[in-house]
Design an enzyme around this catalytic site. Structure first.
Site: not given
Length: 495
Positions: A202, A312, A406
């Site tokens: 991320s 995600e 995610h």
């Protein structure tokens, strides 16, 4: 045989770690790699650590960077969040796990950079534990960096006082400082400073992308793992608008200028974080937009393992019905709306709901890592491997609905399912063993392949073969490749 406490000499002094019960891995937690960024050092490049006398006990994590208290939300249970305490500005610490029996072993090194939207996160998160990877013959390092207003405030006065005439990317400078620390000190832990891989997920993956792009990190690593995040969408602000946001921030907390801002408590500053998002094109850490740096091949050369997850997509607001979604696409994409709706259809509300999630996934994450893989593969100077994580992570109650969400791949990739309270099945344990072996092999050699593992082909932009990591592990053409190509063409034409 290792004893319970291990002392290592590094540049700034001696540090003591603690061994596991079987004596095979020693962890050193809370090693300072820069001076505390407080008072006059708030919003300055990280400064050298003051050397200490005697032995520093490094047996617990340093403070997570200043942020709000961790509260589980959406799909992220407590195992995905920082500990409740300590949290504070004095946060520039890192952690090392090693199974080396001497400083002469030259084991490969992995440096982990956490996510959290550049607003939260820390190296003390349970799923970032480094013991399992250390048992695979890797020196695992996790680092802290400043987040939120403390890591990314740009302001005209900060730019003026900087010798580099830039401001705003302090969190990235922390990462560079930690990588320099690794270069200078990791041999003492049995690591090889010439075989360093940086990895993140991320915002951590976006950070990895920044480290590969910045000239400040030249020569500090040779490989990169980027999970769900990069910076090819041209939405990073330049210095001037970031400075304007900083001026607005100062007004929002009642500060007359920089001197006032440095006097405010961290809690007072956190009341006004609006508009401070993350890395910017400051002309120093990032001299150009990342897409332009890569476009002309100025990035640091690395072998790359990158990918993203099936489920995600993140929606920032309520799900739209089919009619409203089509109207949004028409307004946003104009003459290209028909093309977009071909790949993200909305014949009814249920289909529109899924299309919104898929479009969000592809624009926020998929497109970014796909663009990175393509530009690097086309340049042909280094190897690229691409994955799609498809395993619907098991869960009970509310957690059962999120699928391959995610961050869901992280505990699989680093052999850390044991830290997550989910109803794991045999297929999850098998996937954990496979993924963590791929990741470990890549860290060691730049190639994820190894004995008894399904063959992971090098990524080629024409074939688009990627590794699907789910209930089955197999190489296939990338799912949704035509949609990604279409969106890339649309974005390229409108930039």
């Amino acid at each position: 045989m290792l004893t319970a406490k291990q002392v290592v000499q590094i540049n700034s002094g001696k540090v003591a770690g603690i061994a596991t019960s079987d004596g095979q891995v020693v962890s050193y937690k809370g090693i300072p790699f820069a001076a505390p960024p407080v008072v006059d050092l708030r919003w300055k490049a990280p400064q050298p650590v003051k050397p200490w006398e005697g032995v520093k006990e490094c047996t617990s994590f340093g403070a997570s960077p200043m942020q709000g208290k961790p509260v589980p939300f959406s799909m992220w249970s407590k195992e995905f969040l920082i500990p409740d305490e300590p949290i504070g500005e004095d946060c520039l610490y890192l952690n090392v796990w090693t199974a080396a029996k001497s400083s002469k072993e030259k084991l490969p090194v992995l440096v982990w950079i956490y996510g959290g939207g550049f607003q939260s996160g820390g190296s003390g998160v349970p799923i970032y534990d480094g013991e399992a990877m250390a048992r695979k013959g890797i020196v695992f390092v996790s680092i802290n960096y400043r987040v939120g207003i403390f890591g990314f405030l740009a302001h005209p006065e900060l730019t003026k006082e900087s010798p580099n005439k830039a401001s705003g990317n302090y969190g990235l400078m922390d990462q560079v400082a930690a990588l320099k620390w690794v270069k200078e000190n990791i041999a003492a832990f049995g690591g090889d400073p010439a075989n360093v891989t940086i990895a993140g997920q991320s915002a951590g993956s976006m950070s990895v992308n920044c480290m590969v792009a910045t000239p400040l990190a030249k020569g500090l690593f040779t490989k990169a793992i980027a999970e769900s995040g990069a910076n090819f969408g041209r939405n990073q602000p330049s210095l001037a608008p970031a400075e304007e946001a900083g001026v607005a921030f100062a007004k929002s907390v009642g500060a007359a200028g920089l001197a006032d801002l440095r006097k405010f408590s961290p809690q007072e500053l956190m009341k006004g974080q609006l508009g401070i998002r993350g890395p910017i094109i400051d002309g120093y850490v990032l001299p150009q937009h990342i897409a332009d740096i890569f476009g002309v091949g100025k990035q640091n050369p690395v072998d790359l393992l990158t990918g993203w997850n099936q489920d995600e997509g993140l929606l920032f607001g309520p799900v739209k019905n089919a009619s409203d979604f089509k109207a949004q696409i028409s307004q946003q994409y104009g003459d290209n709306a028909g093309k977009v709706l071909t790949y993200y259809p909305a014949s009814d509300d249920a289909e529109a709901s899924q299309s919104q999630l898929n479009l969000s996934r592809d624009m926020i994450f998929g497109f970014q890592n796909y663009a990175w893989a393509n530009v690097q593969a086309k340049q042909g100077k280094t190897k690229v491997y691409v994955y799609r994580f498809t395993r619907k992570v098991p869960g009970t109650g509310e957690y059962a609905k999120y699928g391959a969400f995610h961050t869901g791949e992280v505990p699989y990739a680093y052999d850390n399912l044991e830290f997550v309270d989910r109803p794991w099945e045999a297929v999850d344990r098998e996937l954990e063993a496979t993924m963590s072996s791929y990741w470990a092999n890549f860290v060691k050699t730049g190639n994820p392949n190894g004995k008894d593992l399904p063959e992971w082909p090098i990524y080629k932009p024409d074939a688009k073969q990627v590794m699907l990591l789910g209930t089955r592990v197999e190489a296939k053409p990338i799912p949704g490749g035509e949609a990604l190509d279409t969106m890339a063409a649309i974005l390229s034409a409108t930039k």
